[in-house]
Structure formats: structure tokens, C-alpha cells
Design a protein around this motif. Structure first.
Motif, mmCIF file in Angstrom:
data_model
loop_
_atom_site.group_PDB
_atom_site.id
_atom_site.type_symbol
_atom_site.label_atom_id
_atom_site.label_comp_id
_atom_site.label_asym_id
_atom_site.label_seq_id
_atom_site.Cartn_x
_atom_site.Cartn_y
_atom_site.Cartn_z
ATOM 1 N N UNK A 75 0.821 -1.198 0.000
ATOM 2 C CA UNK A 75 0.000 0.000 0.000
ATOM 3 C C UNK A 75 0.855 1.248 0.000
ATOM 4 N N UNK A 76 0.594 2.152 -0.923
ATOM 5 C CA UNK A 76 1.291 3.437 -0.992
ATOM 6 C C UNK A 76 0.222 4.522 -0.971
ATOM 7 N N UNK A 77 -0.037 5.068 0.223
ATOM 8 C CA UNK A 77 -1.131 6.016 0.415
ATOM 9 C C UNK A 77 -2.455 5.471 -0.116
ATOM 10 N N UNK A 78 -2.633 4.170 -0.003
ATOM 11 C CA UNK A 78 -3.875 3.513 -0.393
ATOM 12 C C UNK A 78 -4.558 3.048 0.893
ATOM 13 N N UNK A 79 -5.726 3.567 1.206
ATOM 14 C CA UNK A 79 -6.372 3.228 2.479
ATOM 15 C C UNK A 79 -6.857 1.785 2.576
ATOM 16 N N UNK A 80 -6.983 1.083 1.446
ATOM 17 C CA UNK A 80 -7.520 -0.275 1.507
ATOM 18 C C UNK A 80 -6.832 -1.203 0.500
ATOM 19 N N UNK A 118 -8.265 -8.607 -3.106
ATOM 20 C CA UNK A 118 -9.503 -9.350 -3.372
ATOM 21 C C UNK A 118 -9.984 -9.139 -4.805
ATOM 22 N N UNK A 119 -9.764 -7.936 -5.315
ATOM 23 C CA UNK A 119 -10.112 -7.658 -6.710
ATOM 24 C C UNK A 119 -9.295 -8.535 -7.657
ATOM 25 N N UNK A 120 -8.003 -8.682 -7.384
ATOM 26 C CA UNK A 120 -7.152 -9.529 -8.212
ATOM 27 C C UNK A 120 -7.578 -10.991 -8.133
ATOM 28 N N UNK A 121 -7.987 -11.442 -6.976
ATOM 29 C CA UNK A 121 -8.419 -12.834 -6.825
ATOM 30 C C UNK A 121 -9.674 -13.106 -7.652
ATOM 31 N N UNK A 122 -10.551 -12.131 -7.753
ATOM 32 C CA UNK A 122 -11.748 -12.296 -8.585
ATOM 33 C C UNK A 122 -11.371 -12.312 -10.064
ATOM 34 N N UNK A 123 -10.347 -11.525 -10.396
ATOM 35 C CA UNK A 123 -9.918 -11.426 -11.797
ATOM 36 C C UNK A 123 -9.137 -12.661 -12.235
#
Length: 346
Positions: free
Chosen positions: A289-294, A300-305
Motif C-alpha cells: 500500500x502506498x497512500x492507499x487506504x484499503x 480481493x479484486x485480483x483474486x476475482x480477476x
């Protein structure tokens, strides 16, 4: 988070924080600051370092330090780890998060100098000289390039300021970076500020922690790990912030893993198509994470993809930030990843 070329270049040349022994608490930092104040008056100067082919001589401990951005937190975190936050007059480094308790808040509390950054998201020449620094820290030599609107090392020297480029930053290529470079940064700052004993304690604690974790996973199968920044684009393909070389490979090896994309590029980052990523077996995922709050949402998005990945089927991922790159907390990353890859060993 798409990045312009200057930020992407700097990012490819930087990153990471503190050891477990440092603790990261504000109380510990205040105590260390008093220690560093006393250290400034002790004998031991002048100190001379050969940094990127330039001799930098310090007649005393710096008291007006400027930390350039470079999309890193390595330099500011190292100063905090050594209890030197009171020496910083302007800091442009932030990740917004950290594996070390209190570290992100401590960085946020530092003065910024009220600088209006240039198009390279860093401190322009005139503003830098106006800060009256006696030491300027840059992730790479890029931060002292006149063509980019920055003060050169020679210009800084003319106004009485020393300068320092972090390990593996001389050629803007951190592809060969290892955990040893994090220790070198600690040692160099220890020498410059005459707090070498504290630097050695931090290094010894980190080495001990890493050795203990490595021993637990020795001889075990090494899962293939994908390491990338969350929601960040640095190239032309769908996946341009995937680590291929550099310190992450050293960290993965100590944690009992291997980089799934180690051979995808000769440079630090691989610029990969979706098809290439889909065709690669990924056993586990490390999202930085680089200034990414989540960043977990991105995993999880990558796992769906890519549901065909073993990592997706087993929901095997960890989110990290500063500990995965240059800086004093690489042992944190080693342990977190080892626990993800080999939970039975802990």
C-alpha cells in the motif's frame, strides 16, 4: 493511482522502515532525540563519506535536514529509528501507513517546510536553498539533477549543505538492492550523526529476527509470490507495478518464498500484460500500500480477476507498506510473509 514518469522513476528507486527493536513509539523517539542531542557534542568529527563518487565531510552533526520525496519513506524512517526527528526541518516523504505502530503518525507530524512542490512532486531548487539545509537526503541521484529543476549537489555545497544519495541510488537502478543496503543506510546515518551505536543495535536486532524466521522455514517448499503496489500504474500495460528484481527478492528468500515474476524483467519492475499475469501460477500475493487506504480490497479484486491462481483459491495474501523496501524494518516484512507462506512453522 497512475503516476507521472518522475514519481514512477523515484518509486522504482526507493522504499521501506523500522526494526522491531525500534518499537516506533513516540515516547521512545523522544528519548532517542535527547540521546542524539548529546551525541552531537561528542568527539568524532570530522566524518567523511564517499557517496556516489563524491566526498562529503561533516564537521558536526547536521541540524537542518531536508528529506526529499522520491516516493520513499526509507530516509525519513531511518532518521526516526535513530531518534533524529528533531533535526528535520522539511520532510516530503509519506506512505500514509506503516507496519510499525506510531510510525505513520510520527512522519505526518514532521514539518514539511511549507514547500510548493514542482512537477516532479519534489522540492524545487530555489525553495530548497531557501530552507537553509545543512544536509539533503535523496533516494536517488535524480533528486539532484538540475534538468529536473532540483538543486545540484554542487549548488548545495556552495551554501554549506552536504548531500546524500541512498544505497543503490547513484544510478537510479535499485535492481541489485538487498536488505544489506538498508543496514548500510542505517550505518551511514549513524556515522553522520554520531549515533553509530544505536544504528548497530537496530541492525543486530533485525539480523537476529530475520535469522530466526529463516531458520523456521529452511528446507520448505518455496511458493511463488507476486509482489506489487496496489492501484498503481507506472507503465503501458495492465500490470506495471509488479516487482521483478531488488530487495523484495531478498526478503522473499529469507521468508521461504520466491518471486513469481523474477525473470520477467531485468529492472526492478516488470511491465506485464494481463495475459502474462494470468498465465503465471501465483501461490501468494503481497500487496504494498502506498497512500492507499484499503490495499486488501485490491488483493480481493485480483483474486476475482484471476480465480485460477492457487493464491485466489486459498485466499493467500498479505498487505504491507514500508517494510518491503529500503529502510530499517525489513525484518517485519520477512516475518509477515513467512507466516503467510508457512503458517505451520509458527
Amino acid at each position: 493511482m497512475p503516476l507521472t514518469r518522475p514519481v514512477a522513476t523515484a518509486l522504482a528507486a526507493a522504499l521501506c522502515l523500522l526494526t522491531a527493536a525500534c518499537g516506533g513509539s513516540s515516547g521512545d523517539d523522544r528519548t532517542s532525540a535527547k540521546t542524539s542531542d548529546a551525541a552531537a557534542s561528542k568527539p568524532g568529527y570530522p566524518v567523511t563519506l564517499d557517496n556516489c563518487g563524491q566526498k562529503q565531510t561533516f564537521e558536526k552533526a547536521p541540524s537542518r535536514v531536508v528529506v526529499m520525496n522520491g516516493a520513499s519513506v526509507a530516509e525519513v524512517s531511518t532518521l526516526l529509528a535513530l531518534g533524529l526527528q528533531d533535526r528535520i526541518v522539511a520532510n516530503q516523504q509519506t506512505y500514509g501507513m506503516s507496519e510499525v505502530a506510531g510510525r505513520a503518525a510520527a512522519i505526518k507530524a514532521l514539518p514539511t517546510g511549507g514547500i510548493e512542490l514542482n512537477d516532479a512532486y519534489d522540492i524545487p531548487r530555489e525553495a530548497m536553498l531557501g530552507l537553509r539545509p545543512d544536509l539533503v537526503l535523496s533516494v536517488t541521484s535524480y533528486g539532484f539533477d538540475e534538468k529536473n529543476g532540483f538543486a545540484t549537489r554542487e549548488q548545495l555545497q556552495q551554501v554549506g549543505a552536504n548531500s546524500y544519495v541512498s544505497p543503490q541510488g547513484c544510478d537510479d537502478d535499485p535492481a541489485e538492492m538487498t536488505v544489506a543496503d538498508s543496514y548500510r543506510l542505517l550505518r551511514d546515518m549513524g556515522k553522520i550523526f554520531h549515533v553509530g551505536d544505536r544504528a548497530e543495535k537496530l541492525i543486530a536486532a533485525s539480523e537476529e529476527n530475520i535469522a530466526a524466521v529463516s531458520a523456521k522455514v529452511q528446507g520448505k517448499k518455496r511458493p511463488k509470490v507476486m509482489v506489487l503496489f496496489s492501484n498503481m500504474a507506472m507503465g503501458g500495460n495492465d500490470f506495471s507495478s509488479v516487482f521483478s528484481k531488488g530487495i523484495v527478492n531478498d526478503i522473499l528468500a529469507e521468508a521461504g518464498g520466491s518471486n513469481a515474476f523474477e525473470n520477467a524483467s531485468k529492472s526492478t519492475f516488470a511491465d506485464l500484460s494481463k495475459e502474462k499475469v494470468a498465465a503465471t501460477d501465483v501461490d501468494a500475493l503481497v500487496v504494498i500500500g502506498y497512500n492507499d487506504p484499503d490495499p486488501a480490497a485490491y488483493a480481493k479484486k485480483l483474486f476475482k480477476e484471476f480465480p485460477q491462481w492457487p493464491a485466489a483459491r486459498n485466499n493467500t495474501y498479505v498487505t504491507l507498506s514500508d517494510s518491503m523496501y529500503l529502510g530499517p524494518s525489513n525484518d517485519r516484512a520477512v516475518e509477515e510473509i513467512a507466516r503467510m507462506l508457512h503458517p505451520e512453522a509458527f
